[in-house]
Design an enzyme around this catalytic site. Structure first.
Site, PDB file in Angstrom:
ATOM      1  N   LYS A 162       9.959  -8.138   5.481  1.00  0.00           N
ATOM      2  CA  LYS A 162       9.184  -7.999   4.256  1.00  0.00           C
ATOM      3  C   LYS A 162       8.226  -9.284   3.741  1.00  0.00           C
ATOM      4  O   LYS A 162       8.603 -10.384   4.343  1.00  0.00           O
ATOM      5  CB  LYS A 162       9.837  -7.536   3.211  1.00  0.00           C
ATOM      6  CG  LYS A 162      10.486  -6.317   3.364  1.00  0.00           C
ATOM      7  CD  LYS A 162      11.143  -5.558   2.267  1.00  0.00           C
ATOM      8  CE  LYS A 162      10.405  -5.743   0.884  1.00  0.00           C
ATOM      9  NZ  LYS A 162       9.140  -5.223   0.915  1.00  0.00           N
ATOM     10  N   GLY A 163       7.255  -9.260   3.329  1.00  0.00           N
ATOM     11  CA  GLY A 163       6.356 -10.195   2.577  1.00  0.00           C
ATOM     12  C   GLY A 163       5.077 -10.154   3.348  1.00  0.00           C
ATOM     13  O   GLY A 163       4.334 -11.138   2.986  1.00  0.00           O
TER      14      GLY A 163
ATOM     15  N   SER B 163       0.690  -1.261  -0.079  1.00  0.00           N
ATOM     16  CA  SER B 163      -0.100  -0.162  -0.114  1.00  0.00           C
ATOM     17  C   SER B 163       0.892   1.261  -0.123  1.00  0.00           C
ATOM     18  O   SER B 163       0.515   2.302  -0.740  1.00  0.00           O
ATOM     19  CB  SER B 163      -0.943   0.075   1.148  1.00  0.00           C
ATOM     20  OG  SER B 163      -0.268  -0.328   2.328  1.00  0.00           O
TER      21      SER B 163
ATOM     22  N   GLU C  64      10.587  -9.520  -4.472  1.00  0.00           N
ATOM     23  CA  GLU C  64      11.266  -8.331  -4.035  1.00  0.00           C
ATOM     24  C   GLU C  64      12.825  -8.488  -3.587  1.00  0.00           C
ATOM     25  O   GLU C  64      13.389  -7.720  -3.820  1.00  0.00           O
ATOM     26  CB  GLU C  64      10.343  -7.851  -2.458  1.00  0.00           C
ATOM     27  CG  GLU C  64       9.049  -7.576  -2.899  1.00  0.00           C
ATOM     28  CD  GLU C  64       8.135  -7.162  -1.534  1.00  0.00           C
ATOM     29  OE1 GLU C  64       7.184  -6.585  -1.565  1.00  0.00           O
ATOM     30  OE2 GLU C  64       8.632  -7.989  -0.310  1.00  0.00           O
TER      31      GLU C  64
END
Ligand code: 5RP
Length: 228
Positions: A100-101, A36, A109
């Site tokens: 992350k993830g 987002s 990524e």
């Protein structure tokens, strides 16, 4: 209350999304992440899209959003290096190491980040932590290894849960599953990433220590803080 203190989390994401424009190198292919906050960055790119010959993206979702703006999206395989990769994070520590993830895009990524000389992380200030692990650690796994990997994480004090979507295991862009591991405290992110990455069945662990952020733009009530 001053005006900055009244900013919502969405407004903080827009703030850092716009702030990241200064790191875009005109005339060069840009690396673009997922989530987002990155969506806010992509929306801000509309202002400078004439300066961007193309992008490499880490997810189908970001690819669609970039193409809707008229920015060409190239395959990562067609690019040898990127000067900049802009992406969000679920957590970031004082050394720029990240979890992350959360959006299930961690493998792509990490691949795109590994092409980049500079990783610009954009996040709201709630993502800044002392020690990684409060956010459940995403790990992309080959489905047949999920149970044995769950036992290995349990031996480290974690509880691995298979990520579901609409009641069935979520399938990533790469056709694999995600384990979310709760209860870890990752005090040595580089050693942790090295260790877990070599467990059979792990596609990608969501600790980004090798590909840590070079710069982090954190949105807070007092504006954008730059950590580098
Ligand atoms: C997706 C990611 C995202 O960067 C991370 O989940 C942050 O997302 P958001 O900006 O929506 O908070 O790693 O796999």
């Amino acid at each position: 209350m001053n005006q900055a203190a009244a900013l919502s989390q969405d407004e903080l994401k827009q703030l850092v999304g716009r702030a990241a424009l200064q790191y875009v190198v005109p005339g060069e292919i840009l690396g673009v992440g997922t989530g987002s906050t990155v969506n806010c960055f992509i929306d801000a790119l509309a202002q400078i899209k004439a300066q961007i010959p193309g992008a490499v993206s880490s997810s189908e979702a970001s690819t669609q959003r970039l193409r809707a703006l008229g920015i060409p999206v190239l395959e990562a395989a067609a690019v040898q290096r990127l000067s900049v990769y802009v992406d969000g994070a679920d957590e970031i520590d004082g050394q720029g190491c990240m979890i992350k993830g959360g959006g299930a895009a961690l493998t792509r990524e990490k691949i795109v980040a590994a092409l980049a000389e500079r990783f610009v992380c954009i996040a709201d200030a709630s993502k800044r932590v002392q020690v990684l692990g409060r956010f459940p650690l995403p790990v992309e796994v080959i489905p047949m290894a999920a149970a044995q990997l769950g036992r290995r994480f349990a031996a480290l004090g974690g509880q691995a849960r298979l990520r579901l979507k609409d009641g069935v295991p979520l399938v990533t862009d790469n056709g694999q599953h995600i384990l979310d591991v709760h209860g870890l405290q990752i005090g040595a992110p580089l050693a942790f990433e090295n260790e877990v990455s070599q467990w059979p069945g792990v596609v990608t662990v969501g600790v980004f220590a090798h590909q840590r952020a070079s710069v982090c733009l954190l949105g807070s009530a007092s504006g954008v803080q730059t950590l580098s």
